[in-house]
Scaffold this active site. Sequence first.
Site, PDB file in Angstrom:
ATOM      1  N   PRO A   1       0.799  -1.397   0.298  1.00 57.69           N
ATOM      2  CA  PRO A   1       0.237   0.252  -0.088  1.00 57.69           C
ATOM      3  C   PRO A   1       0.313   1.190  -0.307  1.00 57.69           C
ATOM      4  O   PRO A   1       1.866   1.793   0.969  1.00 57.69           O
ATOM      5  CB  PRO A   1      -0.878  -0.255   0.985  1.00 57.69           C
ATOM      6  N   CYS A   2       1.127   1.745  -0.971  1.00 58.27           N
ATOM      7  CA  CYS A   2       1.303   3.173  -1.152  1.00 58.27           C
ATOM      8  C   CYS A   2       0.657   4.520  -0.179  1.00 58.27           C
ATOM      9  O   CYS A   2       1.678   5.500   0.208  1.00 58.27           O
ATOM     10  CB  CYS A   2       1.236   3.760  -2.845  1.00 58.27           C
ATOM     11  N   GLN A   3      -0.655   4.418   0.381  1.00 56.11           N
ATOM     12  CA  GLN A   3      -1.334   5.909   1.238  1.00 56.11           C
ATOM     13  C   GLN A   3      -0.286   6.065   1.942  1.00 56.11           C
ATOM     14  O   GLN A   3       0.238   7.261   1.909  1.00 56.11           O
ATOM     15  CB  GLN A   3      -2.873   5.048   1.063  1.00 56.11           C
TER      16      GLN A   3
ATOM     17  N   PHE B   1       2.822   6.628   2.452  1.00 58.61           N
ATOM     18  CA  PHE B   1       4.110   6.892   2.104  1.00 58.61           C
ATOM     19  C   PHE B   1       4.126   8.423   0.720  1.00 58.61           C
ATOM     20  O   PHE B   1       4.528   8.563   0.197  1.00 58.61           O
ATOM     21  CB  PHE B   1       5.144   6.014   1.358  1.00 58.61           C
ATOM     22  N   SER B   2       2.800   7.813   0.185  1.00 47.36           N
ATOM     23  CA  SER B   2       2.378   9.432  -0.792  1.00 47.36           C
ATOM     24  C   SER B   2       2.232  10.649  -0.260  1.00 47.36           C
ATOM     25  O   SER B   2       1.800  11.149   0.381  1.00 47.36           O
ATOM     26  CB  SER B   2       0.988   9.191  -1.731  1.00 47.36           C
TER      27      SER B   2
END
Length: 469
Positions: free
Chosen positions: A184-186, A188-189
Amino acid sequence: MNDFDAIAEQLSQQSLRQQQQQLEEDSALVSRILEIYDQKTVAHHLRQVSGDWTRESLNRWVNRKSSPRVLTAAENQMLQNMLPPPPAHHGKYAFKFVDLFAGIGGIRSGFEAIGGQCVFTSEWNKHAVRTYKANWYCNPESHQFNQDIRDVTLSNRDDVSDEQAAAHIQSTMPDHDVLLAGFPCQPFSLAGVSKKNALGRAHGFACETQGTLFFDVARIIDAKRPAIFVLENVKNLKSHDKGNTFRIIMETLDSLGYEVSDSAIMGAGDPKIIDGKNFLPQHRERIVLVGFRRDLNLHKEFTLTKINELYPQRRPTFGELLDPTVDAKYILTPTLWKYLYYYAKKHQAKGNGFGYGLVDPTNPASVARTLSARYYKDGAEILIDRGWDKSLGEEDFDNADNQLRRPRRLTPRECARLMGFEAVQGNAFRIPVSDTQAYRQFGNSVVVPAFAAVAKLLEPTIKLAAKKR
């Protein structure tokens, strides 16, 4: 009972058993179909080949509330056609891989194309699971589907030791040569961090719901020891928390006995950062970590710097990805367009870059901004210019002729092409979900040909690793 009657009874019982077995097989097929499509859709397709199937009649058949009957050959074939077929190399796989945090299969595509067999998929979002199963071969006899990866790693249980968790992973997950994970990216985005800061929530590894899922990947790598892994995340992973997040990730992978390709290159020109605009007209940067088990000595010749050798000779233009006509519902309403227009004007006056992204489909050099998971809200980052006269001043905003040329959103089908799930003007990718869910899925995915290029670069090394196994 004479011999003739006994034989007749035996044949009758045998026929009943065969019918019952066929009914069970038909029921299993319909159950798989209903994991993807709703009953109305399935009934509609059945009605095309025979009978007067309705949603209600299908429901009665599924729940055995109507007289049981086996499906006709035509009905069975039609249902089979609603499932993705096996890849061309089915039964002759060169290597095995697992697809974690799989989304709708954007990373899987390239690794299946070079001869891989996906033996395990993990994806928690039920809508993404529907799209994944509609497009990728997931025969339960050779493929496991998991929704919550913590059911495998047991990281959500405080009463389980590391040794017990490792043993559970080892017994639960199939052996594989390559591990793929778009964790999951959220957390770190840039968008995710800004949102969590505004809400006063933790992010990165301090985020209990998503940020720590990297460690679930690490636990699986440690337990299963794949020869190679490919991890994907947003570019901002490198800079998150002043670089501490990325440092911890790299140190963790190193401690597991893996060498990450191009790990020494960190500044400008880092080959681990791959931009989708080199393959399709969308600026979309992702960090790609390709790791190799040190004891297998596979990593010495590999580098992502060679990916430029796999850029297409001719990148499709933005305009080529669009349908000639679309439903009027994709054109922005006057109210929404007015809001976006003046919102952009306000920030331009302050010297900020906030605002919509208007893309000219007639310009072959046009490159869209990054398609995001929030695209369904207003489509602001990628709006298609339909001839809006930008030379007119604000006082002419409501000009009737100009209003007829209001911008429009991409359709989900056009998003599929912009992300590389299907060819220019193609419609092969199945989208069994609502527009809102489709926008979220494509916005969370990867540019497919970019990761197909990574797979192509890795192909000889993966096949060498499979031979060693």
